[in-house]
Scaffold this motif. Structure first.
Motif, PDB file in Angstrom:
ATOM      1  N   TYR A   4       0.837  -1.203   0.000  1.00  0.00           N
ATOM      2  CA  TYR A   4       0.000   0.000   0.000  1.00  0.00           C
ATOM      3  C   TYR A   4       0.867   1.246   0.000  1.00  0.00           C
ATOM      4  O   TYR A   4       0.613   2.190  -0.737  1.00  0.00           O
ATOM      5  CB  TYR A   4      -0.910  -0.024   1.230  1.00  0.00           C
ATOM      6  N   SER A   5       1.931   1.248   0.806  1.00  0.00           N
ATOM      7  CA  SER A   5       2.780   2.427   0.876  1.00  0.00           C
ATOM      8  C   SER A   5       3.497   2.667  -0.442  1.00  0.00           C
ATOM      9  O   SER A   5       3.696   3.794  -0.855  1.00  0.00           O
ATOM     10  CB  SER A   5       3.799   2.268   2.010  1.00  0.00           C
ATOM     11  N   THR A 167     -11.325  -4.783  -1.599  1.00  0.00           N
ATOM     12  CA  THR A 167     -10.379  -3.747  -1.183  1.00  0.00           C
ATOM     13  C   THR A 167      -9.563  -4.258   0.003  1.00  0.00           C
ATOM     14  O   THR A 167      -9.912  -5.264   0.629  1.00  0.00           O
ATOM     15  CB  THR A 167     -11.097  -2.445  -0.771  1.00  0.00           C
ATOM     16  N   ASP A 168      -8.483  -3.542   0.312  1.00  0.00           N
ATOM     17  CA  ASP A 168      -7.747  -3.870   1.525  1.00  0.00           C
ATOM     18  C   ASP A 168      -8.477  -3.263   2.724  1.00  0.00           C
ATOM     19  O   ASP A 168      -9.576  -2.708   2.591  1.00  0.00           O
ATOM     20  CB  ASP A 168      -6.293  -3.416   1.433  1.00  0.00           C
ATOM     21  N   GLU A 169      -7.883  -3.355   3.889  1.00  0.00           N
ATOM     22  CA  GLU A 169      -8.547  -2.884   5.105  1.00  0.00           C
ATOM     23  C   GLU A 169      -8.847  -1.387   5.065  1.00  0.00           C
ATOM     24  O   GLU A 169      -9.791  -0.914   5.693  1.00  0.00           O
ATOM     25  CB  GLU A 169      -7.681  -3.200   6.326  1.00  0.00           C
ATOM     26  N   LYS A 170      -8.036  -0.626   4.307  1.00  0.00           N
ATOM     27  CA  LYS A 170      -8.210   0.821   4.240  1.00  0.00           C
ATOM     28  C   LYS A 170      -9.099   1.256   3.079  1.00  0.00           C
ATOM     29  O   LYS A 170      -9.273   2.451   2.849  1.00  0.00           O
ATOM     30  CB  LYS A 170      -6.843   1.493   4.130  1.00  0.00           C
ATOM     31  N   GLY A 171      -9.633   0.293   2.328  1.00  0.00           N
ATOM     32  CA  GLY A 171     -10.533   0.628   1.232  1.00  0.00           C
ATOM     33  C   GLY A 171      -9.858   0.784  -0.109  1.00  0.00           C
ATOM     34  O   GLY A 171     -10.478   1.247  -1.072  1.00  0.00           O
ATOM     35  N   PHE A 172      -8.582   0.385  -0.219  1.00  0.00           N
ATOM     36  CA  PHE A 172      -7.839   0.509  -1.467  1.00  0.00           C
ATOM     37  C   PHE A 172      -8.099  -0.730  -2.321  1.00  0.00           C
ATOM     38  O   PHE A 172      -7.959  -1.854  -1.835  1.00  0.00           O
ATOM     39  CB  PHE A 172      -6.347   0.626  -1.161  1.00  0.00           C
ATOM     40  N   ARG A 186     -11.851  -6.158   2.639  1.00  0.00           N
ATOM     41  CA  ARG A 186     -13.242  -5.725   2.709  1.00  0.00           C
ATOM     42  C   ARG A 186     -13.905  -5.922   1.344  1.00  0.00           C
ATOM     43  O   ARG A 186     -13.219  -6.039   0.319  1.00  0.00           O
ATOM     44  CB  ARG A 186     -13.349  -4.246   3.099  1.00  0.00           C
ATOM     45  N   TYR A 235     -18.955  -0.256   2.665  1.00  0.00           N
ATOM     46  CA  TYR A 235     -17.809  -1.137   2.886  1.00  0.00           C
ATOM     47  C   TYR A 235     -18.166  -2.166   3.960  1.00  0.00           C
ATOM     48  O   TYR A 235     -18.726  -1.819   5.006  1.00  0.00           O
ATOM     49  CB  TYR A 235     -16.581  -0.351   3.342  1.00  0.00           C
ATOM     50  N   ILE A 238     -14.125  -5.998   8.186  1.00  0.00           N
ATOM     51  CA  ILE A 238     -12.932  -6.723   7.750  1.00  0.00           C
ATOM     52  C   ILE A 238     -13.221  -8.224   7.725  1.00  0.00           C
ATOM     53  O   ILE A 238     -13.773  -8.782   8.673  1.00  0.00           O
ATOM     54  CB  ILE A 238     -11.744  -6.415   8.665  1.00  0.00           C
TER      55      ILE A 238
END
Length: 317
Positions: A4-5, A167-172, A186, A235, A238
């Motif tokens: 993600y980073s 998506t990942d946990e952050k919504g990406f 998610r 969303y 998790i």
């Protein structure tokens, strides 16, 4: 998360020039008649170039695009090294009708040798009530290479596969329809619902058969059991899937979206059993029987060497 980073770095740190050209035109014939065999050539596939679609609402669909900067060719232009790329998309009604509904082109460049990925989303104005196909072409302008891909856009029914995205946990966006063992993710939904019903169908996943090898009336059961996952602001909570199988979002008693959770490394093939199964469609009955009766990796290697006539050529298969 590490990946993600990297994406965030690639998104904010690049020097990008975007030009959009939209338009439409009429043409005749069927898309099905066009030769698209080139998209199956491994040399015309850009590794880690990914697309995904999500119906934001009744009239807008987001096209998500992600590609790695280090796969592009950097060339010296006006005294500095930079990568140049272009993305075009064309929206059609279906493969039986080659009338172009809409299209656009985006150009970009990077002179910072950005580490990680370029991620972007493109809003496509397309109304509910019909399904569509999208033809995408990504160009590495310095290398003179073009990478093509077709996507299906579903907007015909009250509930469609592109009404959901992982998506990942952050919504990406994950940019895939499968998850790994112990991965947290998610489900984003375009529908106004308080929960997502996830049906579980336990089964193994053998290597895929050739295109059109399955009969048209094949039916996959969508649920042995169903679990409800809470949804807030479109969303889900998790989710982690520990058991292997197919997980289907069930809406109004029908399968709306499928998530695959299979062996570690899916969809890549590396285990001996998987390597033997992939030869089923090009091996004779006797050759396949010998492969399945052998527990040796050497038997797989010998099969490909006999087939290609050369050990180095066999390694590329």
């Amino acid at each position: 998360m590490k990946t993600y980073s990297k994406r965030i770095i690639g998104f904010f740190c690049c020097v990008t020039l975007i030009v959009m050209m939209a338009g439409g035109c009429k043409s005749s014939g069927k898309l099905a008649y066009k030769n698209i065999a080139a998209i199956y050539n491994p040399e015309l596939v850009l590794e880690d170039l990914n697309y995904d679609l999500f119906n934001l609402n009744d009239s807008i669909t987001n096209l998500y695009v992600r590609f790695p900067y280090n796969k592009l060719q950097y060339s010296e232009i006006n005294g500095r090294k930079e990568a140049r790329y272009k993305l075009t998309w064309q929206l059609f009604q279906d493969f039986e009708n080659s009338k172009l509904i809409d299209s656009a082109a985006y150009r970009g460049m990077d002179s910072l040798h950005t580490v990680g990925y370029k991620f972007d989303s493109i809003a496509i104005a397309v109304k509910n009530g019909s399904d569509y196909v999208i033809f995408l072409s990504f160009f590495d302008l310095n290398a003179g290479k073009q990478y093509d891909q077709w996507l299906n856009l579903y907007k015909k029914g009250p509930v469609n596969p592109t009404d959901y995205i992982l998506t990942d946990e952050k919504g990406f966006p994950l940019m895939r329809n499968y998850v790994y063992n112990k991965e947290h993710f998610r489900i984003r939904t375009a529908l106004n619902e308080e929960s997502v019903m996830l049906g579980f169908n336990p089964q193994s996943m053998p290597p895929a058969p050739p295109p059109y090898a399955l009969p048209k009336n094949v039916v996959f059961p969508y649920a042995d059991s169903i679990t409800a996952w809470r949804v807030s602001n479109h969303y889900s909570e998790i989710i982690q899937l520990s058991d292997e199988g197919r997980y289907n979002v069930v809406e109004n008693g029908k399968r709306a979206f499928t998530i695959f959770r299979f062996y570690d490394g899916f969809p890549n093939i590396g285990q001996l059993t998987q390597l033997r199964q992939t030869a089923r469609y090009i091996a004779t009955d006797a050759e396949y029987r010998d492969l399945m009766e052998s527990d040796s990796r050497a038997a797989i290697d010998d099969f490909w060497i006999r087939l290609t006539g050369h050990s180095e050529r066999a390694l590329s298969q």
